[in-house]
Motif scaffolding. Structure first.
Motif, PDB file in Angstrom:
ATOM      1  N   ILE A 221     -49.674   1.238 -56.828  1.00 24.83           N
ATOM      2  CA  ILE A 221     -51.013   0.653 -56.944  1.00 24.83           C
ATOM      3  C   ILE A 221     -51.039   0.331 -55.519  1.00 24.83           C
ATOM      4  O   ILE A 221     -50.414  -0.041 -54.810  1.00 24.83           O
ATOM      5  N   LYS A 222     -52.609   0.752 -55.167  1.00 26.58           N
ATOM      6  CA  LYS A 222     -52.843   0.672 -53.541  1.00 26.58           C
ATOM      7  C   LYS A 222     -53.990  -0.465 -53.676  1.00 26.58           C
ATOM      8  O   LYS A 222     -54.788  -0.516 -54.439  1.00 26.58           O
ATOM      9  N   VAL A 223     -53.608  -1.397 -52.473  1.00 32.29           N
ATOM     10  CA  VAL A 223     -54.691  -2.357 -52.130  1.00 32.29           C
ATOM     11  C   VAL A 223     -55.019  -2.011 -50.740  1.00 32.29           C
ATOM     12  O   VAL A 223     -54.070  -1.888 -50.060  1.00 32.29           O
ATOM     13  N   ASN A 224     -56.292  -2.020 -50.416  1.00 30.99           N
ATOM     14  CA  ASN A 224     -56.592  -1.757 -49.092  1.00 30.99           C
ATOM     15  C   ASN A 224     -56.041  -0.619 -48.686  1.00 30.99           C
ATOM     16  O   ASN A 224     -55.553  -0.307 -47.364  1.00 30.99           O
ATOM     17  N   HIS A 225     -55.932   0.551 -49.551  1.00 31.85           N
ATOM     18  CA  HIS A 225     -55.361   1.674 -49.354  1.00 31.85           C
ATOM     19  C   HIS A 225     -54.005   1.983 -48.844  1.00 31.85           C
ATOM     20  O   HIS A 225     -53.571   2.830 -48.047  1.00 31.85           O
ATOM     21  N   ALA A 226     -53.346   1.012 -49.259  1.00 35.21           N
ATOM     22  CA  ALA A 226     -51.815   1.155 -49.025  1.00 35.21           C
ATOM     23  C   ALA A 226     -51.062   0.391 -50.220  1.00 35.21           C
ATOM     24  O   ALA A 226     -51.692  -0.413 -50.902  1.00 35.21           O
ATOM     25  N   PRO A 227     -49.628   1.000 -50.438  1.00 31.05           N
ATOM     26  CA  PRO A 227     -49.104   0.552 -51.469  1.00 31.05           C
ATOM     27  C   PRO A 227     -48.829  -0.877 -51.310  1.00 31.05           C
ATOM     28  O   PRO A 227     -48.610  -1.605 -50.330  1.00 31.05           O
ATOM     29  N   VAL A 228     -48.640  -1.557 -52.608  1.00 31.68           N
ATOM     30  CA  VAL A 228     -48.697  -3.081 -52.620  1.00 31.68           C
ATOM     31  C   VAL A 228     -47.139  -3.518 -52.709  1.00 31.68           C
ATOM     32  O   VAL A 228     -46.261  -3.124 -53.170  1.00 31.68           O
TER      33      VAL A 228
ATOM     34  N   SER B 227     -37.157   0.568 -47.961  1.00 34.16           N
ATOM     35  CA  SER B 227     -36.435   0.971 -46.644  1.00 34.16           C
ATOM     36  C   SER B 227     -36.392   2.518 -46.865  1.00 34.16           C
ATOM     37  O   SER B 227     -36.573   3.324 -45.877  1.00 34.16           O
ATOM     38  N   ARG B 228     -35.964   3.206 -48.175  1.00 39.46           N
ATOM     39  CA  ARG B 228     -35.861   4.629 -48.415  1.00 39.46           C
ATOM     40  C   ARG B 228     -37.099   5.120 -48.051  1.00 39.46           C
ATOM     41  O   ARG B 228     -37.355   6.326 -47.472  1.00 39.46           O
ATOM     42  N   GLN B 229     -38.240   4.490 -48.558  1.00 41.98           N
ATOM     43  CA  GLN B 229     -39.509   4.998 -48.656  1.00 41.98           C
ATOM     44  C   GLN B 229     -40.038   5.248 -47.193  1.00 41.98           C
ATOM     45  O   GLN B 229     -40.729   6.106 -46.595  1.00 41.98           O
ATOM     46  N   ILE B 230     -39.982   4.133 -46.209  1.00 39.20           N
ATOM     47  CA  ILE B 230     -40.287   4.243 -44.857  1.00 39.20           C
ATOM     48  C   ILE B 230     -39.805   5.354 -44.102  1.00 39.20           C
ATOM     49  O   ILE B 230     -40.620   6.176 -43.521  1.00 39.20           O
ATOM     50  N   ARG B 231     -38.445   5.886 -44.423  1.00 38.41           N
ATOM     51  CA  ARG B 231     -38.135   7.100 -43.625  1.00 38.41           C
ATOM     52  C   ARG B 231     -39.195   8.529 -44.107  1.00 38.41           C
ATOM     53  O   ARG B 231     -39.066   9.075 -43.216  1.00 38.41           O
ATOM     54  N   LYS B 232     -39.667   8.148 -45.372  1.00 44.01           N
ATOM     55  CA  LYS B 232     -40.350   9.471 -45.817  1.00 44.01           C
ATOM     56  C   LYS B 232     -41.722   9.315 -45.402  1.00 44.01           C
ATOM     57  O   LYS B 232     -42.518  10.465 -45.429  1.00 44.01           O
TER      58      LYS B 232
ATOM     59  N   ASN C 159     -48.509   4.619 -40.225  1.00 43.79           N
ATOM     60  CA  ASN C 159     -48.834   3.448 -39.577  1.00 43.79           C
ATOM     61  C   ASN C 159     -49.598   2.257 -40.142  1.00 43.79           C
ATOM     62  O   ASN C 159     -49.254   1.145 -40.044  1.00 43.79           O
ATOM     63  N   HIS C 160     -50.405   2.931 -40.946  1.00 41.34           N
ATOM     64  CA  HIS C 160     -51.262   1.970 -41.938  1.00 41.34           C
ATOM     65  C   HIS C 160     -50.512   1.157 -42.779  1.00 41.34           C
ATOM     66  O   HIS C 160     -50.562   0.091 -42.762  1.00 41.34           O
ATOM     67  N   TYR C 161     -49.848   1.918 -43.536  1.00 39.17           N
ATOM     68  CA  TYR C 161     -49.046   1.170 -44.466  1.00 39.17           C
ATOM     69  C   TYR C 161     -47.882   0.227 -43.977  1.00 39.17           C
ATOM     70  O   TYR C 161     -47.682  -0.755 -44.288  1.00 39.17           O
ATOM     71  N   LEU C 162     -47.499   0.556 -42.715  1.00 42.49           N
ATOM     72  CA  LEU C 162     -46.553  -0.165 -42.012  1.00 42.49           C
ATOM     73  C   LEU C 162     -47.271  -1.737 -41.531  1.00 42.49           C
ATOM     74  O   LEU C 162     -46.780  -2.703 -41.748  1.00 42.49           O
ATOM     75  N   ALA C 163     -48.630  -1.604 -41.129  1.00 45.37           N
ATOM     76  CA  ALA C 163     -49.065  -2.489 -40.604  1.00 45.37           C
ATOM     77  C   ALA C 163     -49.398  -3.480 -42.122  1.00 45.37           C
ATOM     78  O   ALA C 163     -49.502  -4.857 -41.911  1.00 45.37           O
ATOM     79  N   GLN C 164     -49.709  -3.039 -43.073  1.00 42.37           N
ATOM     80  CA  GLN C 164     -50.050  -3.704 -44.380  1.00 42.37           C
ATOM     81  C   GLN C 164     -48.738  -4.419 -44.718  1.00 42.37           C
ATOM     82  O   GLN C 164     -48.894  -5.806 -45.237  1.00 42.37           O
TER      83      GLN C 164
END
Lengths: 331, 134
Positions: free
Chosen positions: A49-56, A215-220, A231-236
């Motif tokens: 699910i995406k909110v503000n164009h990033a995963p929730v 944590s696993r997803q961040i690596r990818k 970067n956007h995902y991380l900021a969200q």
């Protein structure tokens, strides 16, 4: 018309409304107590699910859950009503004010005129209390604000009938029954057990397992989506953790405050020690936010930066796993 | 977090004199609350999101001006919506809304549908039809 209602500021809106409405009924209950007994500490990752164009990512359970669980565990009855039209929603609210009932409302944030522009997103699970009306102005106690404020009838209709996910549909709620005697001790124990069960749930997207999944997803992320999106995902992720409402560190500090209060109520010295430990974990979440903010500030996205962040998150998850196992044993 | 470490970084909150409540530990190890004016890592995260929104609005504007998208796309981005949110505001399915993004389809929309979009964006139908950037 203005009801006799005292506004207290809180970190999180749902806790705040619950605590303020109950204080109004003569139950002295702090925000951390509401949060703890309502089992507010949670973690869920919804990559699909995406909110503000990033995963929730959510650090809290579904809207309304905290107050509902709190009420159930304390034996309080709350009446909740949704409406199909603005007119009927308005009528019911006026009726309540006439009957001297300060009323909680679920609203959308996007059209809340007193919020700074930067905070106005299509988020529909905000809560506030209406405690009176003068001419065309509703008197509003929004628990995340320092002071009370007002909204016109038109403005209030807009936020009560915001659309999208969790559309409030004019929802209003208020306690209708308060038991003579409340067994806090029992409620606290039930609540802590529930939180431990949630955080240690054997579901890959929930609790400690959910944090490990992120944590696993961040690596990818940088490889799969490119720097900008990563970067956007991380900021969200950081916004969900630190945005107005969590009291810092993804609610960990509020929960630590709850454990401290619970240790006094239950005369359980172990809970006080665990409160300290939760504070340390909260500090680790804050460190994570600091490191993450450096990444998107410098727009650097070498894989090792993301790997280091992932390691940090994994460390937090491991510590929380140990923590909640200890907490389970301590009560 | 210790009470004296509660951050007081200037932020977008300061401009409207808003402070948020934080939970922190005092010198005796007891929990208390403190007001925070803002925290830099948070501000950076928020700025990042705001920059993305501005970019999306700019991109939508160019698409509309080039005739590649209908003005609905621009106003959707301007109001920080996505297709799902917009669809629920106008009472349509997401696929219908996406169809209305096409200039050729948009051209033939009737007044009733246009009015729904105009209401969702808080503008009038004329502004929606005659797209102008000032």
């Amino acid at each position: 018309m203005q009801l006799d209602f005292t506004h207290h500021q809180s970190a999180h809106c749902e806790n705040g409304v619950a605590s303020n409405l109950l204080k109004d009924k003569g139950i002295n209950i702090s925000e951390p107590m509401v949060f703890g007994i309502g089992s507010g500490l949670f973690f869920v990752y919804l990559p699909f699910i995406k909110v503000n164009h990033a995963p929730v990512v959510s650090y809290r359970p579904l809207p309304g859950m905290i107050f509902n669980k709190l009420a159930k565990r304390l034996g309080i009855k709350i009446k909740r009503t949704k409406f199909s039209s603005e007119a009927s929603a308005n009528k019911a609210l006026e009726e309540n004010l006439k009957n001297n009932i300060p009323t909680g409302l679920q609203v959308g944030v996007y059209n809340l005129t007193y919020f700074p522009d930067e905070y106005r997103f299509h988020f529909n699970a905000h809560n506030l209390v209406v405690y009176g009306k003068n001419d065309n102005q509703y008197l509003i106690s929004d628990p995340v604000m320092e002071n009370v404020t007002t909204l016109t009838e038109e403005e209030l209709n807009k936020v009560r009938f915001a659309k999208g996910a969790f559309a409030p549909r004019g929802q209003m709620y208020y306690p209708i029954h308060i038991p003579v005697e409340i067994n806090f001790e029992k409620a606290i124990i039930t609540a802590i057990k529930d939180t431990c069960r949630n955080m240690l749930a054997p579901i890959p997207i929930v609790g400690v397992k959910g944090i490990k999944f992120v944590s696993r997803q961040i690596r990818k992320w940088p490889i799969k989506h490119g720097n900008k999106k990563a970067n956007h995902y991380l900021a969200q992720l950081v916004r969900m953790q630190e945005e107005i409402g969590t009291g810092g560190g993804g609610f960990r500090f509020i929960y630590a405050a709850f454990l401290q209060e619970a240790s006094i109520r239950l005369k359980n010295e172990e809970l006080r020690k665990l409160s300290l430990e939760m504070t340390e974990i909260g500090d680790l979440w804050r460190d994570f936010a600091v490191q993450a903010s450096r990444v998107y500030k410098n727009r650097s996205a070498q894989n090792d930066v993301y790997n280091r962040l992932a390691d940090h998150l994994l460390d937090i998850a491991n510590r929380e796993e140990v923590f909640f196992k200890k907490l389970k044993k301590a009560i | 977090m210790k009470k004296d470490e509660v951050p007081q970084d200037k932020s977008n909150l300061s401009s409207i004199n808003m402070k948020e409540l934080c939970y922190a530990v005092d010198e005796n190890g007891n929990y208390t609350t403190a007001l925070s004016e803002g925290w830099e890592p948070k501000t950076i995260a928020l700025d990042n999101s705001m920059a993305l929104i501005s970019e999306r609005i700019e991109e939508a504007k160019n698409q509309v001006l080039k005739g590649e998208a209908s003005p609905i796309v621009y106003f959707m981005e301007l109001h920080r919506m996505d297709e799902g949110i917009l669809a629920s505001y106008v009472g349509k399915w997401v696929w219908q809304v996406k169809r209305h993004f096409k200039p050729n389809v948009f051209k033939n929309l009737n007044e009733k549908v246009l009015q729904k979009y105009a209401n969702a964006f808080g503008i009038n139908v004329a502004d929606l039809k005659n797209f102008k950037i000032d």
